[in-house]
Design a protein around this motif. Structure first.
Motif, PDB file in Angstrom:
ATOM      1  N   ASN A 250     -20.390  11.538  53.899  1.00 17.28           N
ATOM      2  CA  ASN A 250     -19.464  10.317  53.680  1.00 17.28           C
ATOM      3  C   ASN A 250     -19.705  10.127  52.085  1.00 17.28           C
ATOM      4  O   ASN A 250     -20.899   9.706  51.686  1.00 17.28           O
ATOM      5  CB  ASN A 250     -19.923   9.327  54.708  1.00 17.28           C
ATOM      6  N   SER A 263     -15.599   3.103  52.122  1.00 14.29           N
ATOM      7  CA  SER A 263     -16.064   4.441  52.223  1.00 14.29           C
ATOM      8  C   SER A 263     -15.327   5.466  52.653  1.00 14.29           C
ATOM      9  O   SER A 263     -13.651   5.132  52.169  1.00 14.29           O
ATOM     10  CB  SER A 263     -16.826   4.453  53.697  1.00 14.29           C
ATOM     11  N   TYR A 264     -15.549   6.418  51.802  1.00 15.80           N
ATOM     12  CA  TYR A 264     -14.590   7.811  52.220  1.00 15.80           C
ATOM     13  C   TYR A 264     -15.302   9.393  53.153  1.00 15.80           C
ATOM     14  O   TYR A 264     -16.100   9.841  52.450  1.00 15.80           O
ATOM     15  CB  TYR A 264     -14.641   8.451  50.721  1.00 15.80           C
ATOM     16  N   TYR A 266     -15.364  12.527  54.486  1.00  8.22           N
ATOM     17  CA  TYR A 266     -14.895  14.383  53.834  1.00  8.22           C
ATOM     18  C   TYR A 266     -14.427  15.109  54.546  1.00  8.22           C
ATOM     19  O   TYR A 266     -13.897  15.988  53.997  1.00  8.22           O
ATOM     20  CB  TYR A 266     -15.896  14.760  53.190  1.00  8.22           C
ATOM     21  N   VAL A 300     -12.781   9.140  43.820  1.00  9.21           N
ATOM     22  CA  VAL A 300     -12.587   7.898  44.601  1.00  9.21           C
ATOM     23  C   VAL A 300     -12.618   6.661  44.048  1.00  9.21           C
ATOM     24  O   VAL A 300     -13.935   6.949  43.297  1.00  9.21           O
ATOM     25  CB  VAL A 300     -13.103   8.197  45.712  1.00  9.21           C
ATOM     26  N   GLY A 304     -12.162   3.258  47.727  1.00 11.69           N
ATOM     27  CA  GLY A 304     -12.127   4.488  48.689  1.00 11.69           C
ATOM     28  C   GLY A 304     -11.251   5.035  48.639  1.00 11.69           C
ATOM     29  O   GLY A 304     -10.967   5.624  49.728  1.00 11.69           O
ATOM     30  N   LYS A 305     -10.524   4.789  48.713  1.00  9.51           N
ATOM     31  CA  LYS A 305      -9.490   5.515  48.695  1.00  9.51           C
ATOM     32  C   LYS A 305      -9.094   6.392  46.306  1.00  9.51           C
ATOM     33  O   LYS A 305      -9.961   6.294  46.004  1.00  9.51           O
ATOM     34  CB  LYS A 305      -8.341   4.397  48.221  1.00  9.51           C
ATOM     35  N   PRO A 306      -8.856   7.640  47.250  1.00  8.52           N
ATOM     36  CA  PRO A 306      -8.442   8.319  45.773  1.00  8.52           C
ATOM     37  C   PRO A 306      -7.543   8.046  44.824  1.00  8.52           C
ATOM     38  O   PRO A 306      -6.657   8.078  45.214  1.00  8.52           O
ATOM     39  CB  PRO A 306      -8.034   9.840  46.474  1.00  8.52           C
TER      40      PRO A 306
END
Length: 389
Positions: A250, A263-264, A266, A300, A304-306
């Motif tokens: 993450n 957070s992002y 994977y 990102v 937390g957004k691409p």
């Protein structure tokens, strides 16, 4: 008004036409500079740099570190810290003795240190602004620096599991945390310089768990907050306008108050490479296969957004980001793009470069075994059909 009328009547028709053409050119130039500011500035940089040789030799080894520190190239070897302009003008040369050199940077600041050793140096702009030589009984595990020049040094000291010392921008020790009950692998000062984050590896219910400990300078003895990072192995950490933590599963974004703001995940993909040096974004190269060469480049944002995604073919060997620019070096191509990845440029990696760094203006330092070459965004432009999710 009378002077203007006199001037008009005194000019010939040819002079008037020439004056109008000149005025039109100036207006168009101003408009072009406003609308295409980035392209104009790139062209000006290219014209400036093209007056000098754009390749220079280096004496680094295969395990040496290369990083774009704003518009200079920072090279760290086991014996020397070097700073060069994009065309090879030496800005700084400092002799060191490091068995395992490492570095961390933010803004104009960089800290270079010897993992497991006693030596540490801070670079501010183009000079060494601070240096540390620890006694033999103490060794450095990690060091980080934020955009305001505040330093967090994690050390190994006999009798303690974790020791972190925070230094302000004048390099005065303002906080010392010494833990006997918990290990500490990393630490970073918050962007507002009022607290510090500690990474504490441990166990929860028999499984590995990393915990984020948030201390303020007033609390000192006890963390204000404890946040679980799950089973993530922390690979990199950086403090700029936000605090970024790159884990193997993450990506985490934190504010200055001990709160994970984004957070992002994977989603089971393998992290091949990552960079936290973009301006308010992280760059990740993810793959469905642990051994496969193909992957997806993802940028990102701090929410937390691409920003975008780009499917890549070929074996990636280096990744770099700075300002709003991203670059990927593969065994066959040099790929450059803006962080939204809506389009990108592809140039052949004809000389087989294996490493690179990015300058603040978006140009690249391409590193071969013996030299560094300056590279500008070039090649075939390709539209990216992959939409951000």
């Amino acid at each position: 008004m009378k002077k203007l009328q006199t001037l008009k009547t005194s000019l010939s028709q040819k002079q008037r036409i020439l004056l109008l053409v000149t005025a039109a050119v100036i207006v168009l130039g101003i408009l072009a500079a406003t609308v295409f500011r980035e392209n104009v500035s790139s062209a000006l940089r290219w014209m400036t740099y093209s007056q000098s040789d754009d390749t220079f030799a280096h004496n680094a080894q295969s395990n040496s570190l290369f990083l774009g520190l704003e518009n200079n190239l920072l090279i760290c070897t086991s014996t020397q810290i070097q700073l060069y302009s994009p065309t090879g003008t030496p800005r700084l040369k400092e002799t060191v003795s490091m068995d395992s050199p490492a570095m961390n940077a933010s803004g104009q600041y960089a800290v270079v240190y010897d993992v497991g050793g006693q030596q540490l140096k801070v670079i501010a702009g183009e000079k060494i602004s601070y240096q540390m030589d620890l006694p033999a009984e103490e060794s450095i595990l990690c060091a980080t620096i934020n955009e305001k020049g505040w330093l967090a040094v994690t050390t190994k000291v006999s009798g303690y599991k974790g020791v972190v010392t925070v230094y302000n921008a004048s390099y005065e020790a303002v906080l010392s945390i010494r833990l006997s009950s918990r290990y500490v692998s990393d630490a970073v000062v918050t962007p507002d310089c009022r607290g510090v984050y500690l990474i504490s590896p441990g166990q929860a219910e028999g499984a590995f768990e990393n915990t984020l400990l948030y201390y303020t300078f007033s609390s000192q003895e006890t963390p204000e907050k404890e946040v679980s990072l799950g089973s993530n192995v922390v690979l990199s950490i950086r403090s700029s306008s936000d605090c970024w933590i790159l884990g193997d599963k993450n990506l985490f974004v934190l504010d200055s108050s001990g709160t994970v703001t984004a957070s992002y995940d994977y989603e089971g993909q393998y992290l091949k490479m990552g960079s936290l040096y973009g301006s308010d974004f992280a760059t990740l190269l993810l793959s469905r296969s642990a051994s496969g060469s193909a992957g997806t480049l993802v940028t990102v944002g701090s929410n937390g957004k691409p920003y975008g995604r780009l499917e890549l073919d070929g074996q990636a060997v280096a990744l770099a980001a700075q300002s709003s620019e991203v670059a990927v070096l593969t065994t066959g191509d040099i790929i450059t793009a803006k962080r939204n990845l809506e389009s990108y440029y592809v140039s052949p990696n004809q000389k087989g470069y294996r490493n690179m760094a990015m300058y603040k203006d978006g140009s690249l330092a391409l590193v071969s075994s013996a030299s560094v070459s300056l590279f500008f965004q070039d090649g075939e432009k390709v539209d990216n059909k992959e939409e951000s999710k």
